[in-house]
Scaffold this active site. Structure first.
Site, PDB file in Angstrom:
ATOM      1  N   GLN A  26      29.616  82.613  56.002  1.00 58.32           N
ATOM      2  CA  GLN A  26      29.128  83.879  55.459  1.00 58.32           C
ATOM      3  C   GLN A  26      30.141  84.604  54.571  1.00 58.32           C
ATOM      4  O   GLN A  26      29.770  85.485  53.815  1.00 58.32           O
ATOM      5  CB  GLN A  26      28.678  84.781  56.614  1.00 58.32           C
ATOM      6  CG  GLN A  26      27.524  84.165  57.382  1.00 58.32           C
ATOM      7  CD  GLN A  26      27.051  85.043  58.525  1.00 58.32           C
ATOM      8  OE1 GLN A  26      27.402  84.836  59.670  1.00 58.32           O
ATOM      9  NE2 GLN A  26      26.246  86.034  58.211  1.00 58.32           N
ATOM     10  N   HIS A 120      29.870  77.884  64.145  1.00 58.80           N
ATOM     11  CA  HIS A 120      29.047  79.040  63.769  1.00 58.80           C
ATOM     12  C   HIS A 120      28.378  78.718  62.426  1.00 58.80           C
ATOM     13  O   HIS A 120      28.746  79.229  61.378  1.00 58.80           O
ATOM     14  CB  HIS A 120      29.916  80.298  63.668  1.00 58.80           C
ATOM     15  CG  HIS A 120      29.130  81.586  63.590  1.00 58.80           C
ATOM     16  ND1 HIS A 120      29.619  82.787  64.063  1.00 58.80           N
ATOM     17  CD2 HIS A 120      27.903  81.869  63.088  1.00 58.80           C
ATOM     18  CE1 HIS A 120      28.721  83.747  63.859  1.00 58.80           C
ATOM     19  NE2 HIS A 120      27.673  83.215  63.258  1.00 58.80           N
ATOM     20  N   ASN A 164      27.903  79.309  68.471  1.00 57.27           N
ATOM     21  CA  ASN A 164      27.243  80.602  68.323  1.00 57.27           C
ATOM     22  C   ASN A 164      25.733  80.516  68.545  1.00 57.27           C
ATOM     23  O   ASN A 164      25.063  79.662  67.958  1.00 57.27           O
ATOM     24  CB  ASN A 164      27.493  81.153  66.908  1.00 57.27           C
ATOM     25  CG  ASN A 164      27.063  82.606  66.789  1.00 57.27           C
ATOM     26  OD1 ASN A 164      27.554  83.463  67.517  1.00 57.27           O
ATOM     27  ND2 ASN A 164      26.123  82.877  65.887  1.00 57.27           N
ATOM     28  N   GLU A 165      25.225  81.367  69.407  1.00 57.30           N
ATOM     29  CA  GLU A 165      23.788  81.598  69.580  1.00 57.30           C
ATOM     30  C   GLU A 165      22.949  80.340  69.779  1.00 57.30           C
ATOM     31  O   GLU A 165      21.946  80.118  69.071  1.00 57.30           O
ATOM     32  CB  GLU A 165      23.267  82.459  68.422  1.00 57.30           C
ATOM     33  CG  GLU A 165      23.981  83.802  68.365  1.00 57.30           C
ATOM     34  CD  GLU A 165      23.413  84.794  67.375  1.00 57.30           C
ATOM     35  OE1 GLU A 165      22.685  84.381  66.460  1.00 57.30           O
ATOM     36  OE2 GLU A 165      23.709  85.998  67.519  1.00 57.30           O
TER      37      GLU A 165
END
Ligand code: FCB
Length: 427
Positions: A26, A120, A164-165
């Protein structure tokens, strides 16, 4: 919960850790070996913008560390992109490893605690060519990567985060449960590897949301909400605590390695989800609060919902908790301060009621590429995506003062939001 028109002073326990979070894909730019980059090239219709240079942080990382220092952050969460570490199968890139060693070194020098996520959203494209997380035979590649990267960085990492998640991972064409099970296997492996090289605590960032029935008096909506809550939250907590995977319509399975494979709860919280048994999608129409216009395009924010954060945290009394993401996207930066105060008041109340919460990392340090577009602005720091110039927003200075006071007072809120007593939340 915090009444914004009549607020108390809120102080956090001594030693509470404050900071921010980012993810490589990101902010870094040029994540050219990742599956995301490949998807952007092959399926441009799925994306509003291309990630391109993002915030150009791979080049500007020293400046980013200076920013963290200026803004008084005590902790920083960032991710290691597997796509840069192993751009081609079996070929580990020394230059990339040295880059992250340097970043960690700078953070250590600045006295900033480091939370490092090893996965991630930057899986290498070659890994998915072999089936990726959808294929059990491909999982040993992930294990090999983790075994490589952990000892390289270990001495400068304070907290490890595995994947992540896991609880919201999806990929077109992949079976939802199969994918989740594979991610769980990989998380458990990563946890064991990290523990074998390192004494630092390990967690798995969980996308926590409060699931609510559209009509709390309608039994079908309540049942639906209970099921959705299990799939999103309960499944994950139960799996990490017991090693048992219980997913509706699938044979339950126990993975002994998974049991107790975490030292702390790593929680990402943004908002609630309302569900309805009357809509084809299962989702409810956005609630009234959605009229609060935050950005051109709605993204994650259908409401401010600190009550959800408080209630959900009460489920996690068995281990320490770190909030590894919390924030909101808005072009009007004042909302960021409002949401921060609301959610932090929920965190404080949960602490009072017995949850051992030890820190909060704001999502995000800076405006970034939000997986499909640059539209949602989550940053404490504004980024000009043409010049990459970083400019702290008022919320960043507010947060710095909050960190300095280890909490906030009416005077601090008034300083940044003098209009607050007359601020209209709902229109
Ligand atoms: C979370 C992701 C993070 C960011 C925020 C807004 O679900 O972990 O990368 O996109 O949402």
């Amino acid at each position: 919960m915090l009444n914004l028109h009549n607020y108390p002073a809120i102080v956090f326990p001594e030693g509470f850790l404050w900071g921010s979070a980012t993810a490589a894909h990101q902010i870094e730019g040029d994540d050219i070996h990742s599956i995301n980059w490949r998807d952007q090239t092959l399926h441009p219709e799925r994306f509003i913008h291309h990630s391109g240079k993002a915030c150009d942080s791979y080049r500007l990382y020293r400046e980013d560390v200076e920013l963290l220092k200026t803004l008084g952050h005590q902790a920083y969460r960032f991710s290691i992109p597997w796509s840069r570490i192993e751009p081609e199968e079996g070929k580990f890139c020394r230059e990339a490893v040295d880059h992250y060693r340097d970043l960690l070194h700078l953070l250590k020098e600045a006295g900033i605690k480091t939370f490092v996520t090893v996965s991630h959203g930057s899986d290498p494209a070659w890994f998915w060519d072999k089936g990726g997380f959808a294929d059990r035979n491909a999982l040993f590649y992930f294990e090999r990567y983790v075994k490589f990267i952990v000892p390289e960085l270990e001495e400068m990492v304070d907290f490890w985060l595995t994947i992540n998640e896991i609880n919201i991972m999806e990929r077109p064409g992949c079976d939802k449960f199969e994918l989740r099970r594979n991610y769980m296997i990989c998380h458990a492996k990563a946890f064991r590897i990290m523990k074998s090289y390192s004494s630092k605590p390990v967690g798995a960032p969980h996308a926590m949301a409060s699931i609510m029935p559209k009509d709390p008096h309608f039994e079908a909506d309540r049942a639906h909400a209970a099921m959705e809550d299990w799939i999103l939250n309960g499944f994950f907590y139960h799996a990490l605590r017991t090693g048992e995977l219980v997913f509706p319509h699938y044979q339950a399975e126990t993975l002994p390695e998974l049991k107790d494979s975490f030292d702390f709860w790593a929680i990402n919280y943004y908002t609630r989800h309302e569900v309805s048994s009357r809509t084809g999608s299962g989702g409810a129409l956005p609630p009234l609060y959605a009229r609060l216009k935050l950005i051109d395009k709605e993204f994650y924010m259908s409401s401010f919902w600190p009550e959800g954060l408080y209630n959900e945290l009460l489920r996690l009394k068995d281990k320490p908790v770190y909030i590894t993401e919390n924030g909101c996207c808005c072009t009007d930066d004042r909302w960021r301060i409002v949401k921060m105060c609301q959610d932090l008041s929920a965190v404080r109340e949960a602490i009072d009621d017995g949850v051992d919460i030890r820190g909060v990392l704001h999502w995000s340090l800076m405006d970034n590429y939000e997986w499909v577009s640059f539209i949602p602005r989550f940053g404490l720091v504004h980024v000009d995506f043409k010049t990459f110039r970083r400019t702290p927003k008022p919320s960043a200075w507010f947060f710095r003062e909050l960190i300095g006071q280890n909490g906030f007072t009416p005077a601090l809120i008034e300083k940044y939001l003098p209009e607050l007593p007359k601020f209209e939340l709902y229109r």
